[in-house]
Design an enzyme around this catalytic site. Structure first.
Site, PDB file in Angstrom:
ATOM      1  N   LYS A 279       0.849  -1.200   0.000  1.00 28.04           N
ATOM      2  CA  LYS A 279       0.000   0.000   0.000  1.00 28.04           C
ATOM      3  C   LYS A 279       0.882   1.246   0.000  1.00 28.04           C
ATOM      4  O   LYS A 279       1.374   1.644  -1.043  1.00 28.04           O
ATOM      5  CB  LYS A 279      -0.958  -0.025   1.203  1.00 28.04           C
ATOM      6  CG  LYS A 279      -2.126  -0.997   1.043  1.00 28.04           C
ATOM      7  CD  LYS A 279      -1.753  -2.401   1.358  1.00 28.04           C
ATOM      8  CE  LYS A 279      -2.949  -3.315   1.519  1.00 28.04           C
ATOM      9  NZ  LYS A 279      -2.519  -4.718   1.681  1.00 28.04           N
ATOM     10  N   ARG A 403     -17.378  -4.714   1.149  1.00 23.53           N
ATOM     11  CA  ARG A 403     -16.871  -4.669   2.517  1.00 23.53           C
ATOM     12  C   ARG A 403     -18.088  -4.620   3.440  1.00 23.53           C
ATOM     13  O   ARG A 403     -18.425  -3.589   4.007  1.00 23.53           O
ATOM     14  CB  ARG A 403     -15.972  -3.445   2.759  1.00 23.53           C
ATOM     15  CG  ARG A 403     -14.717  -3.409   1.922  1.00 23.53           C
ATOM     16  CD  ARG A 403     -13.538  -4.192   2.468  1.00 23.53           C
ATOM     17  NE  ARG A 403     -13.587  -5.628   2.237  1.00 23.53           N
ATOM     18  CZ  ARG A 403     -12.579  -6.454   2.491  1.00 23.53           C
ATOM     19  NH1 ARG A 403     -11.441  -6.000   2.973  1.00 23.53           N
ATOM     20  NH2 ARG A 403     -12.675  -7.738   2.271  1.00 23.53           N
ATOM     21  N   PHE A 470     -15.049 -14.029   1.468  1.00 24.50           N
ATOM     22  CA  PHE A 470     -15.302 -13.031   0.424  1.00 24.50           C
ATOM     23  C   PHE A 470     -14.452 -13.238  -0.816  1.00 24.50           C
ATOM     24  O   PHE A 470     -14.842 -12.852  -1.911  1.00 24.50           O
ATOM     25  CB  PHE A 470     -15.081 -11.616   0.977  1.00 24.50           C
ATOM     26  CG  PHE A 470     -13.760 -11.462   1.672  1.00 24.50           C
ATOM     27  CD1 PHE A 470     -13.650 -11.727   3.026  1.00 24.50           C
ATOM     28  CD2 PHE A 470     -12.635 -11.076   0.972  1.00 24.50           C
ATOM     29  CE1 PHE A 470     -12.425 -11.617   3.669  1.00 24.50           C
ATOM     30  CE2 PHE A 470     -11.410 -10.953   1.601  1.00 24.50           C
ATOM     31  CZ  PHE A 470     -11.307 -11.236   2.962  1.00 24.50           C
TER      32      PHE A 470
HETATM   33  C1  P71 Z   1      -6.897  -4.275   0.817  1.00 24.91           C
HETATM   34  C2  P71 Z   1      -5.950  -5.260   1.369  1.00 24.91           C
HETATM   35  C3  P71 Z   1      -5.713  -6.536   0.647  1.00 24.91           C
HETATM   36  C4  P71 Z   1      -6.839  -7.439   0.994  1.00 24.91           C
HETATM   37  C5  P71 Z   1      -6.737  -8.268   2.087  1.00 24.91           C
HETATM   38  C6  P71 Z   1      -7.803  -9.039   2.477  1.00 24.91           C
HETATM   39  C7  P71 Z   1      -8.999  -8.932   1.775  1.00 24.91           C
HETATM   40  C8  P71 Z   1      -9.094  -8.136   0.678  1.00 24.91           C
HETATM   41  C9  P71 Z   1      -8.010  -7.378   0.293  1.00 24.91           C
HETATM   42  C10 P71 Z   1      -4.583  -5.664   3.268  1.00 24.91           C
HETATM   43  C11 P71 Z   1      -4.246  -5.285   4.581  1.00 24.91           C
HETATM   44  C12 P71 Z   1      -4.710  -4.046   5.153  1.00 24.91           C
HETATM   45  C13 P71 Z   1      -4.421  -3.749   6.465  1.00 24.91           C
HETATM   46  C14 P71 Z   1      -4.895  -2.497   7.092  1.00 24.91           C
HETATM   47  C15 P71 Z   1      -3.211  -5.790   6.680  1.00 24.91           C
HETATM   48  C16 P71 Z   1      -3.473  -6.150   5.393  1.00 24.91           C
HETATM   49  C17 P71 Z   1      -2.953  -7.447   4.879  1.00 24.91           C
HETATM   50  N1  P71 Z   1      -5.454  -4.976   2.559  1.00 24.91           N
HETATM   51  N2  P71 Z   1      -3.675  -4.618   7.198  1.00 24.91           N
HETATM   52  O1  P71 Z   1      -7.205  -3.308   1.532  1.00 24.91           O
HETATM   53  O2  P71 Z   1      -5.424  -3.179   4.452  1.00 24.91           O
HETATM   54  O3  P71 Z   1      -1.869  -7.210   4.056  1.00 24.91           O
HETATM   55  O4  P71 Z   1      -2.650  -8.059   1.854  1.00 24.91           O
HETATM   56  O5  P71 Z   1      -0.226  -7.602   2.306  1.00 24.91           O
HETATM   57  O6  P71 Z   1      -1.332  -9.542   3.345  1.00 24.91           O
HETATM   58  O7  P71 Z   1      -7.315  -4.438  -0.327  1.00 24.91           O
HETATM   59  P1  P71 Z   1      -1.508  -8.157   2.805  1.00 24.91           P
END
Ligand code: P71
Length: 478
Positions: A279, A403, A470
């Site tokens: 990110k 979501r 999901f």
């Molecule tokens: C996002 C994602 C990726 C994602 C993950 C699960 C379901 C759908 C999409 C990942 C995050 C995040 C936060 C705050 C940890 C992770 C996991 N987000 N903390 O927003 O937003 O990181 O995907 O690198 O394993 O689409 P990872």
């Protein structure tokens, strides 16, 4: 002085190109060197594609997508500097120079002492959860994130939401909806005792609340609580630079600080972090765990070799680590972060002007459509956010993400759906990828869909996987 430093010194709105020239117009702080061509599809093709995907946007082929707002994770555009760093990858099995560069960058920008690289964020969550959580523990946090909570549960713990109530109300205008309600922490402590609380799980730019920031003032109070009771804070730093930008803009006394300084201040109030570098740091893959405690580091470094890879690469190639190291520096650059967050504001502003119900205030990484208000005639057990995401794809080839009740999963105790207050569709903006014109097209498509919302009907779930449903669940129209 290296360019990077020059820009951080100059941080501050007054020095940005548009403001020094007193112009109203504004442009991205980069130019485009390479482009990826998009494929246009017909409505008939999209109707067929979404049906084949079981009305789940995660199951669409990306070739069938026009504007991809599924996620900002791993989908950002790397800079020429990051790409040239990729060519400097040292692919030695052990002791890659890129690991040491990454370690230096984490110390410089975040301030944590010890680094354990992982393949992405959830790799770090797995390790910290396995090390710190015992069966029967409770982990308070400012709203759950899907992978974070699942790893806490798999380690035997239970997540407890301690975010302010305002965060659960998509119309509440609170400027720091990521804040922790300290009285909820007190109540939990009183109920279960400190032995059962291994750490506080505190995210910056809280994803599931709509990309909402925590204030420095609130985090300082959480820190006082943490020190008073001897319970450490593990920070989900995935979007910490975005949170810092909001603090600079909104929190009194912070206007003159740079985003880089605020990021350091936030991190300094915590004991360690898990990070998805996909990110803020704008890489396609990568992440890490970073901690200040040498014993914890020792345990984490030992566990990483079981699940991720050697402790100097943890599932990343040398070149990936180099791109993360450079990306961390770029993530705290003022012009970059301003352009990134303000582009999201631009899209959200257009939707608000047209009366489309979205989560307010607009978050840092995405605009969240409020499916409960968008489709009041679709009950939550017919998956309003899921169907809205599917319809937006059919309408305009735009891919978004549910979501809501599907993401929230089932309660491990009762086996029932968890019905979250927030039933949202996330239009997530990758960094440095789309122009304002793409935002215009997106806004127009959403507004059109809103005008025709009455014809949208609910879905039933016909396939449900056990974990993180999901991603792979399938649906059919009712
Ligand atoms: C996002 C994602 C990726 C994602 C993950 C699960 C379901 C759908 C999409 C990942 C995050 C995040 C936060 C705050 C940890 C992770 C996991 N987000 N903390 O927003 O937003 O990181 O995907 O690198 O394993 O689409 P990872």
């Amino acid at each position: 002085m290296p360019l990077e430093q020059v820009r951080i010194v100059q941080d501050g709105l007054e020095n940005s190109m548009s403001n020094t020239e007193k112009r109203k117009s504004w442009a991205e702080p980069f130019k485009i060197k390479m482009v990826e061509l998009l494929r246009m599809t017909t409505r008939d093709e999209r109707v067929k594609a979404i049906k084949e995907a079981g009305y789940n946007t995660f199951l669409l082929k990306s070739d069938d997508v026009y504007i991809d707002l599924l996620t900002d994770s791993g989908t950002s555009a790397m800079s020429d500097r990051q790409w040239s760093g990729m060519m400097m990858g040292d692919e030695a099995y052990a002791g890659s120079r890129n690991f040491y560069h990454l370690e230096e960058a984490v110390r410089k920008y975040y301030g944590y002492k010890y680094l354990v690289p992982t393949h992405q964020g959830r790799g770090a969550e797995h390790i910290i959860s396995r090390i710190m959580i015992k069966k029967g523990d409770f982990i308070p946090g400012n709203m759950y994130f899907t992978t974070t909570r699942l790893h806490q549960e798999l380690a035997g713990g239970g997540f407890v939401d301690v975010i302010v109530d305002e965060a659960h109300d998509p119309t509440n205008q609170h400027t720091f909806k990521g804040n922790v309600d300290i009285s909820k922490l007190d109540r939990l402590l009183e109920k279960v005792g400190k032995e059962k609380i291994p750490y506080l799980s505190i995210a910056t730019a809280v994803n599931m609340a709509g990309g909402q920031p925590i204030s420095l003032e609130n985090l300082k109070k959480v820190r006082e609580w943490s020190l008073k009771h001897g319970i450490p804070i593990i920070h989900d730093a995935t979007r910490v630079a975005e949170n810092a930008y909001f603090i600079k803009k909104r929190e009194s006394g912070c206007q003159d600080k740079s985003v880089a300084q605020i990021v350091r201040e936030l991190c300094d109030l915590t004991d360690g972090c898990t990070m998805s570098a996909k990110k803020d740091a704008m890489v396609n893959i990568g992440g890490f765990l970073a901690v200040n405690d040498p014993d914890l580091f020792d345990q984490a470094r030992n566990m990483v070799v079981i699940y991720e890879g050697l402790h100097t690469y943890g599932g990343m190639a040398g070149r990936d680590m180099e791109a993360v190291a450079i990306g961390l520096g770029e993530s705290v650059d003022h012009e970059h972060i301003r352009a990134r967050v303000e582009q999201v504001m631009y899209l959200g502003g257009k939707l608000l002007d047209a009366g489309v119900p979205i989560v307010e205030p607009i978050g840092s990484h995405a605009v969240f459509l409020d499916a409960k208000r968008f489709l009041p005639h679709v009950p939550q057990n017919e998956f309003p956010a899921q169907v809205l995401a599917a319809e937006l794809y059919v309408e305009a080839g735009i891919r978004s993400m549910e979501r809501g009740v599907v993401s929230a999963g089932r309660d491990p105790e009762t086996g029932d759906h968890r019905y979250p207050k927030l039933e949202l569709v996330r239009l997530t903006i990758p960094r440095r990828v789309y122009t304002q014109a793409h935002m215009d097209v997106t806004a127009e498509a959403v507004i059109e869909l809103y005008e025709n919302r009455d014809r949208i009907k609910g879905l039933k779930m016909v396939y449900e996987p056990k974990y993180l449903r999901f991603f792979q669940a399938r649906f059919e129209p009712i």
